[in-house]
Design an enzyme around this catalytic site. Sequence first.
Site, short mmCIF file in Angstrom:
data_model
loop_
_atom_site.label_atom_id
_atom_site.label_comp_id
_atom_site.label_asym_id
_atom_site.label_seq_id
_atom_site.Cartn_x
_atom_site.Cartn_y
_atom_site.Cartn_z
N HIS A 164 9.12 -10.79 -2.64
CA HIS A 164 8.00 -11.63 -3.08
C HIS A 164 7.77 -12.79 -2.12
CE1 HIS A 164 9.19 -9.43 -6.69
NE2 HIS A 164 7.90 -9.43 -6.93
N ILE A 184 12.31 0.78 -2.21
CA ILE A 184 11.96 0.97 -3.61
C ILE A 184 10.74 1.87 -3.78
CG2 ILE A 184 11.48 -0.27 -5.78
CD1 ILE A 184 14.30 -0.69 -4.61
N HIS A 225 14.53 2.02 -11.15
CA HIS A 225 14.37 0.69 -10.57
C HIS A 225 13.84 -0.27 -11.63
CE1 HIS A 225 13.08 -2.65 -8.13
NE2 HIS A 225 11.85 -2.50 -8.59
N ARG A 270 -2.11 -12.12 -9.11
CA ARG A 270 -2.20 -10.67 -9.06
C ARG A 270 -2.82 -10.12 -10.34
NH1 ARG A 270 -0.92 -9.05 -4.62
NH2 ARG A 270 0.47 -10.34 -3.37
N CYS A 326 12.73 -4.55 -12.05
CA CYS A 326 12.50 -5.77 -11.26
C CYS A 326 13.27 -6.94 -11.86
CB CYS A 326 11.03 -6.12 -11.24
SG CYS A 326 10.03 -4.83 -10.51
N ASP A 358 10.71 4.75 -11.94
CA ASP A 358 10.69 3.29 -12.06
C ASP A 358 10.50 2.84 -13.49
OD1 ASP A 358 10.89 2.70 -9.31
OD2 ASP A 358 8.75 3.09 -9.02
N1 GLN Z 1 7.94 2.11 -6.75
C1 GLN Z 1 7.17 0.92 -7.00
C2 GLN Z 1 6.87 0.25 -5.68
O1 GLN Z 1 7.65 0.39 -4.78
C3 GLN Z 1 7.93 -0.04 -7.89
C4 GLN Z 1 7.13 -1.28 -8.16
C5 GLN Z 1 7.75 -2.20 -9.21
O2 GLN Z 1 8.91 -2.18 -9.45
N2 GLN Z 1 6.96 -3.02 -9.82
O3 GLN Z 1 5.86 -0.42 -5.54
ZN ZN Z 2 10.30 -3.84 -8.75
#
Ligand code: GLN
Ligand code: ZN
Length: 533
Positions: free
Chosen positions: A466, A203, A413, A287, A415, A371
């Site tokens: 995670h 990612i 992307h 975080r 999450c 992203d």
């Molecule tokens: N490109 C970012 C990473 O790899 C994406 C982080 C995210 O989705 N929060 O950290």
């Molecule tokens: Zn993510």
Amino acid sequence: SLSILVASYFGPLRDNLETAIRLPVRALHVDLVRGRDELDDVLAALRGDMRLSVGLVDGRNVWRTDLQQASTLLEHVIDAIGGERVIVGPSCSLMHVPVDLELETALDPRIRPWLAFARQKLTEIVTLARLRLGADAQGETERAQNASALHDRRNSPLTHNAGVRRRAEAVQPTMVRRKSPYSQRRLVQRESLPLPLFPTTTIGSFPQTDEIRRDRAGYKRGELSEKQYHRRLRETMAKTIRFQEEIGLDVLVHGEAERNDMVEYFGEELAGFAVTANGWVQSYGSRCVKPPILYGDVSRKRPITVGWARRAMSCTSKPVKGMLTGPVTILCWSFVRDDQPRRETCRQIALAIRDEVQDLEAAGVRVIQIDEPAFREGLPLRHAQRTEYLRWAVECFRLASSGVSDATQIHTHMCYAEFHHILEAVAALDADVISIETARSNLELLAAFRECGYPNDIGPGVYDIHSPRIPSMQSIQLLLRKALQVLRPEQLWVNPDCGLKTRTWEEVRPALANMVAAARALREQATQKQTAR
Ligand code: GLN
Ligand code: ZN
């Protein structure tokens, strides 16, 4: 006999107002920053034995309160229900803003007076009450300073850039559309970017080690020169690339070692943003992040990531994915100006990212990931406002991503999130490939993608980054097989469910090796099946 106050915030109560008034409580708190239009309804409905707490100071953003305007509102409330029944406060909890502006010694002195962090907001609240009780010298001084700072902000050339505005107004429909539909782009991309079945990638980020953090802190303190710092980053990048080659990933990344945070990094680089030294707020769990402050019209001063992408490409013959944060996420995870609609601010960011996307393409980057993890989170609480949000949010993503040729593959992307009810909008982004979290929801989301007939490629996260757990090859294979029950094989990418920056190399190495092995095994089975046929 407890005296209970029920606090509501993040907008007006609307159809819940009646319920709130009927609650067996002594006081009600309302958000008069986002729910100002509802004030008269609240005043009319309030029970005679109830007190009203008025949220006059924005608890969600960092701008100094307009004391004049807030005083007028307060006066209006007092006229309606009497001063004894009124409590003055922030609109919501102050956990959303940094603690103390006094700590920001490096902020642009022209912008600093426009801001108020938690401590300053508390002073504003006290001042509002004090001014009402009969002005004293200190209250008057604060009032005068406040008026002049606001006047300044309103008229400052720092917030207006005629060129940016002209450009944002001139956006044409062709700019928010790729040249050809996905079905055609796909063929072109297959030619120019030959990839195996079930391509593997990550990612974007790789472990942000203590070493990287120490170097960055040293660089910020001036102990490390820019040259030294960049040399270290380049070494880290080269190692990261070598590792990806060794384990056999198909689309590589440079690893994002130079980024403190995916939004703050772009805030540091774009015009119209300021960054803080100590403006920490909680992101999730333990975080924390330092959201940049978007105070003016946004534009790109110079290419941001192109140098890193070029260097990364020079280390390998495999395709390298350029990594950008999308306009909606930059908007959602910054403190943004409150003097114009969010959609306009977002469009300016989108144009800046579009420039970066085009420069990456010109530099020879054939895969670019934009992203948008905050896309879902930006959805308004009220259903009635959602369609409008999704319309401009999708448009902004497309504005950022559509300026490239068919051959350039755009990834996005997102999450962990409840996507089910916004899948149409996710499809409308028209990214060639989307990577999403699915490891924790056990691929349930994929079924929804299939039901809505999602046409483009999907990389369902095959393990949860995670968790420190290292996924076995078998567990990843199992997930991939499940994914293949709902997706076409040509549609499936293989990747973790998010960036790896919070993990250690000891976790990342075996995890990714297992992931690649799982994809390869599946590939072999698929080819065997084909030859058998
Ligand atoms: N490109 C970012 C990473 O790899 C994406 C982080 C995210 O989705 N929060 O950290
Ligand atoms: Zn993510």
